[in-house]
Design a protein around this motif. Structure first.
Motif, PDB file in Angstrom:
ATOM      1  N   LYS A 122       0.609  -1.003  -0.203  1.00  0.00           N
ATOM      2  CA  LYS A 122       0.069  -0.029  -0.007  1.00  0.00           C
ATOM      3  C   LYS A 122       0.882   1.057   0.083  1.00  0.00           C
ATOM      4  O   LYS A 122       0.398   2.441  -0.871  1.00  0.00           O
ATOM      5  N   LEU A 123       2.167   2.040   0.635  1.00  0.00           N
ATOM      6  CA  LEU A 123       2.917   2.198   1.022  1.00  0.00           C
ATOM      7  C   LEU A 123       4.020   2.498  -0.621  1.00  0.00           C
ATOM      8  O   LEU A 123       3.854   3.794  -0.475  1.00  0.00           O
TER       9      LEU A 123
ATOM     10  N   THR B  50       0.654   7.779   7.951  1.00  0.00           N
ATOM     11  CA  THR B  50       0.799   7.360   6.907  1.00  0.00           C
ATOM     12  C   THR B  50      -0.347   6.301   5.832  1.00  0.00           C
ATOM     13  O   THR B  50      -0.290   5.674   4.977  1.00  0.00           O
ATOM     14  N   LEU B  51      -1.717   7.444   7.098  1.00  0.00           N
ATOM     15  CA  LEU B  51      -2.718   6.169   6.205  1.00  0.00           C
ATOM     16  C   LEU B  51      -2.972   4.914   6.820  1.00  0.00           C
ATOM     17  O   LEU B  51      -3.806   4.174   5.814  1.00  0.00           O
ATOM     18  N   LYS B  84      -4.761   8.671  -2.666  1.00  0.00           N
ATOM     19  CA  LYS B  84      -3.562   8.098  -3.638  1.00  0.00           C
ATOM     20  C   LYS B  84      -2.471   8.780  -3.818  1.00  0.00           C
ATOM     21  O   LYS B  84      -1.403   8.207  -3.935  1.00  0.00           O
ATOM     22  N   GLN B  87      -0.660   9.554  -1.387  1.00  0.00           N
ATOM     23  CA  GLN B  87      -0.008   9.577  -0.771  1.00  0.00           C
ATOM     24  C   GLN B  87       1.510   8.973  -1.314  1.00  0.00           C
ATOM     25  O   GLN B  87       2.200   8.320  -0.697  1.00  0.00           O
TER      26      GLN B  87
END
Ligand SMILES: Nc1ncnc2c1ncn2[C@@H]1O[C@H](COP(=O)(O)OP(=O)(O)OP(=O)(O)O)[C@@H](O)[C@H]1O
Ligand SMILES: [Mg+2]
Lengths: 216, 258
Positions: A122-123, B50-51, B84, B87
């Motif tokens: 995800k990161l 960092t979600l 997104k 991020q």
């Protein structure tokens, strides 16, 4: 009748058995994955339904399931089925049954993956689909391979259950030949066939396992 | 410019208030260390930033754009696409690396740039090799994670994060899974990143390291910030809670550092 002649007579049945095996695997492996994803779905209705389906597939004899698929259309809906339908019924029965077993294997594999793999993906910006197919699934396949091998070997032997709905596979042919010849030989030939078949399958699975041995 | 702004963040896990009311700002190129006792909520704070976790209330801003805000006491997040996009400005280095075991070191580093950022394969490869060189791992490109030491794994994980050109890099105890010798090699690498002018937020128990590398130190306990300031301020603090936690670290001499 010589042993060679017996084998020759059984060749057609062998072909059908191999066909049943190959087609069942090709269809039930991907279907099992779809079912596993449905089983893990957040939609309670879907996952509940699939849980029920899996419990039926695992909790009743495969032989009975084959009969239901074969005779069901006539007894339940009054549809006259043709002779050709036998092989289809066998395939449908095997695929539905094996997909359920494979689904549970996939599920245990997917659930054993550490959450850190998903978080790292995800990161790094991978989408859900990319995460599943590029990060998770390859590792799951390696983890579940031993359990899949077990099922595949069982499937080789289970193809003989198509006998119950008179599909002209190996075992059906051998039994007919044995009674017409009043001889044990066709059974010996049949046993030898299944043994060699499984030997080849086990060798193939070992080959795949070795291929995936490049990491831990 | 402010890269990250966390405003009055609250976060709990079924009844347990872990982050009580925390505001943090990270500016371009700034190095921020977060220290504090075990269970004080440091990882949780980083995971919110960092979600990986959703906050209960507060405001979360990246590059001046809102990622989450609060309506009637409840946090609301921006659309998936927006998140997104935001991020992509940060990366995270995990305590236990989380490398992809089925990919070689090179693949681990270049797969996301190629697949996610659609960077040309050859370009990504060239850059991956440069990063490996910076990490002192040129000869490990084709190795798999299981063939590496913990310190090497962590350096690959750092290279993997850097390959996406983050503006902020978060570290959650990057050395606490390593023995003292490997710890030093990883700390050295992190220190060498300061000339890349990437902002770094580092949760660590390595006090000497935090003191040397940071522009700002935050001391957290029980879900709040007890004290924040320059390393010299915090390490010389008279605050009783800080003093108790720091113990001997407060007096550590700078000659011991790296
Ligand atoms: N997913 C979770 N569910 C429930 N409780 C959690 C969860 N994650 C963290 N906690 C709790 O929140 C508190 C803070 O945990 P956190 O991991 O943020 O502490 P920490 O400061 O990082 O500690 P350490 O220095 O040991 O890493 C702990 O009491 C922990 O048990
Ligand atoms: Mg922690």
């Amino acid at each position: 009748m010589t042993f060679a002649e017996i084998v020759w007579q059984l060749a057609g049945g062998m072909g059908v058995s191999i066909q049943l095996f190959v087609i069942t695997l090709l269809l039930s492996l991907p279907l099992g994955l779809v079912i596993a994803l449905g089983r893990m779905s957040k939609n309670g209705l879907l996952s509940g339904f699939i849980k029920f389906y899996i419990s039926i597939m695992r909790g009743t004899p495969l032989m009975l399931q084959l009969m239901v698929v074969y005779f069901g259309p006539y007894y339940i809906f009054g549809i006259k089925v043709t002779n050709d339908y036998r092989i289809w019924a066998a395939l449908i029965g095997f695929v539905l049954n094996y997909a359920a077993y494979f689904a549970e294997i996939y599920r245990s594999g997917i659930q054993s993956m550490p959450v850190g793999q998903y978080e790292a993906a995800k990161l790094l910006g991978y989408s859900k689909g990319q995460t599943f197919f590029i990060i998770i699934l390859p590792q799951v396949i390696k983890r579940i391979l031993p359990s899949v091998t077990n099922e595949v070997i069982t499937l080789v032997k289970d193809t003989s259950l198509a006998f119950t709905i008179s599909v002209a596979e190996m075992f059906t042919t051998a039994k007919a030949l044995a009674s017409s010849q009043t001889s044990m030989m066709p059974f010996v030939a049949a046993g030898l066939f299944y043994y060699i078949f499984n030997f080849v399958v086990a060798w193939g699975m070992e080959f795949i396992e070795k291929k995936l041995d490049y990491y831990r | 410019m402010s890269l990250l702004k966390m405003d009055h963040i609250q976060k709990g896990f079924d009844g347990l208030d872990v982050i009580k009311d925390i505001s943090v700002e990270v500016r371009e190129g700034e190095i921020l260390s977060i220290i504090g006792p075990s269970g004080s909520g440091k990882s949780t704070l980083l995971r919110c930033a960092t979600l990986l976790e959703t906050i209960d209330s507060g405001n979360l801003e990246y590059l001046g754009e809102e990622a989450a805000w609060t309506v009637e006491g409840k946090a609301v997040y921006a659309s998936k696409n927006k998140l997104k996009e935001l991020q992509s400005c940060f990366g995270l280095v995990f305590q236990n690396f989380n490398l992809f075991p089925h990919m070689s070191v090179l693949q681990n580093i270049m797969d996301a740039p190629v697949r996610v950022q659609k960077i040309d394969k050859e370009v990504a490869k060239k850059e991956a090799y440069e990063l490996l060189k910076k990490m002192g791992l040129e000869d490990k490109a084709s190795a798999y994670p299981y063939q590496l030491s913990g310190g090497q794994c962590q350096r690959v994980a750092i290279a993997r994060a850097l390959a996406l050109h983050p503006k902020i890099l978060f570290f959650d105890e990057p050395t606490s899974a390593l023995d003292p010798e490997l710890t030093q090699e990883v700390l050295k690498v992190i220190k060498s990143l300061s000339d890349l002018h990437i902002a770094m937020v580092i949760v660590t128990h390595e006090m000497a390291f935090a003191r040397e590398i940071s522009d700002k130190v935050i001391f957290m306990a029980d879900g709040i910030i007890v004290e924040e300031g320059t390393p010299d301020e915090v390490f010389a603090s008279n605050n009783e809670r800080t003093r108790t936690f720091l113990g001997n670290y407060g007096n550590i001499s700078m000659t011991n550092v790296l």
